[in-house]
Design an enzyme around this catalytic site. Structure first.
Site, PDB file in Angstrom:
ATOM      1  N   LYS A  24       3.043   5.900  -3.027  1.00 47.51           N
ATOM      2  CA  LYS A  24       4.221   6.642  -3.457  1.00 47.51           C
ATOM      3  C   LYS A  24       4.350   6.694  -4.978  1.00 47.51           C
ATOM      4  O   LYS A  24       4.766   7.706  -5.545  1.00 47.51           O
ATOM      5  CB  LYS A  24       5.481   6.027  -2.837  1.00 47.51           C
ATOM      6  CG  LYS A  24       5.589   6.223  -1.331  1.00 47.51           C
ATOM      7  CD  LYS A  24       5.527   7.685  -0.938  1.00 47.51           C
ATOM      8  CE  LYS A  24       5.903   7.914   0.520  1.00 47.51           C
ATOM      9  NZ  LYS A  24       5.758   9.340   0.905  1.00 47.51           N
ATOM     10  N   SER A  49       0.828  -1.208   0.000  1.00 48.58           N
ATOM     11  CA  SER A  49       0.000   0.000   0.000  1.00 48.58           C
ATOM     12  C   SER A  49       0.862   1.258   0.000  1.00 48.58           C
ATOM     13  O   SER A  49       0.536   2.252  -0.665  1.00 48.58           O
ATOM     14  CB  SER A  49      -0.937   0.004   1.207  1.00 48.58           C
ATOM     15  OG  SER A  49      -0.221  -0.066   2.421  1.00 48.58           O
ATOM     16  N   TYR A  50       1.963   1.214   0.730  1.00 51.90           N
ATOM     17  CA  TYR A  50       2.901   2.343   0.769  1.00 51.90           C
ATOM     18  C   TYR A  50       3.474   2.601  -0.617  1.00 51.90           C
ATOM     19  O   TYR A  50       3.512   3.735  -1.095  1.00 51.90           O
ATOM     20  CB  TYR A  50       4.009   2.016   1.768  1.00 51.90           C
ATOM     21  CG  TYR A  50       5.056   3.083   1.964  1.00 51.90           C
ATOM     22  CD1 TYR A  50       4.758   4.269   2.624  1.00 51.90           C
ATOM     23  CD2 TYR A  50       6.370   2.895   1.514  1.00 51.90           C
ATOM     24  CE1 TYR A  50       5.723   5.232   2.828  1.00 51.90           C
ATOM     25  CE2 TYR A  50       7.340   3.847   1.716  1.00 51.90           C
ATOM     26  CZ  TYR A  50       7.014   5.016   2.367  1.00 51.90           C
ATOM     27  OH  TYR A  50       7.970   5.982   2.568  1.00 51.90           O
ATOM     28  N   ALA A  51       3.903   1.534  -1.285  1.00 50.68           N
ATOM     29  CA  ALA A  51       4.468   1.663  -2.625  1.00 50.68           C
ATOM     30  C   ALA A  51       3.428   2.192  -3.603  1.00 50.68           C
ATOM     31  O   ALA A  51       3.735   3.024  -4.464  1.00 50.68           O
ATOM     32  CB  ALA A  51       5.002   0.313  -3.101  1.00 50.68           C
TER      33      ALA A  51
END
Length: 252
Positions: free
Chosen positions: A159, A154-156
């Site tokens: 970003k 989810s972070y990737a």
């Protein structure tokens, strides 16, 4: 004093990477606007920065995923300083370390709302003032997205969404003299220390892949690069992704 008379908004500027970036800009004479969700953290940062660097610091409590809160940050900034020269979107929350198959929708929403939506809100609301100042935007992405790191789905995703948004903004807003760039840092922070403790194998794998053998320093390695990107020296750099990862961000 390259940033003297410049007004710089830094989201998440009261701690971690954001505070390191704040110190780098303060050392160059910038007036700072620090945002974050915890008033005490912001006030502590304000006191330290004003004491050490003798610059003016405005703190505005805000959650970047709240559109109205972002509008308030921009309004308070213009009320105090009259203009905006640099916007740095650093703040982000996510469920780092949780594998893709274990993510819930709430986990995924957390990263998208606090990262991608927050960056979008700040960019849109600051645009009229950056247009006037021919200012700069520096958005934070991550090697997690560039290289697809384990436990960072989810972070990737958030970003990489920020990188796409930044490239479009660089295209659309170049005519107004606004340069938009992305930095992807690998930095030693309290959050990283916690991640090391909770996921030691992933941490070991990450540091092993850094040719320079260390994580970056938030002020010296990341903050100084941000100062450069916000300065006249970088006025012809836009739409770029700069990896600040000790050589681990090598790409073809």
């Amino acid at each position: 004093m390259r940033m003297k008379n410049k007004v710089v908004i830094i989201t998440g500027g009261g701690k971690g990477i954001g505070f390191g970036v704040s110190k780098a800009f303060a050392s160059e004479g910038a007036s700072l606007v620090l945002t974050g969700r915890t008033p005490s953290t912001l006030e502590q940062a304000k006191e330290q920065l004003e004491s050490e660097y003798h610059v003016e610091v405005l703190t505005v409590t805000a959650d970047g995923s709240d559109e109205a809160a972002v509008k308030n940050v921009i309004e308070k900034t213009v009320e105090r300083f009259g203009h905006i020269d640099v916007l740095i979107n650093n703040a982000q929350t996510s469920k780092s370390g949780v594998l893709l198959q274990d993510h819930t929708k709430e986990d995924f929403d957390l990263a998208i709302n606090t990262g991608l939506y927050a960056t979008f809100f700040y960019m849109r609301e600051a645009f009229p003032y950056l247009k006037e100042s021919h200012g700069a935007i520096i958005n934070f992405a991550s090697g997690a997205g560039l290289s697809g790191r384990e436990g960072q789905s989810s972070y990737a995703a958030a970003k990489e969404g920020i990188r796409g948004l930044s490239r479009v903004a660089a295209t659309e807003w170049g005519q107004y003299g606004i340069n938009v760039n992305v930095v992807c840092p690998l930095v030693e922070t309290p959050g990283l220390a916690k991640w090391k403790e909770e996921y030691p194998e992933l941490y070991a794998k990450t540091i092993k892949g850094v040719p320079l053998g260390r994580f970056g320093d938030a002020e010296k390695d990341i903050g100084r690069t941000c100062v450069f990107l916000a300065s006249e020296d970088a006025s012809f750099i836009s739409g770029e992704t700069i990896t600040l990862q000790g050589g681990s961000g090598l790409r073809p």
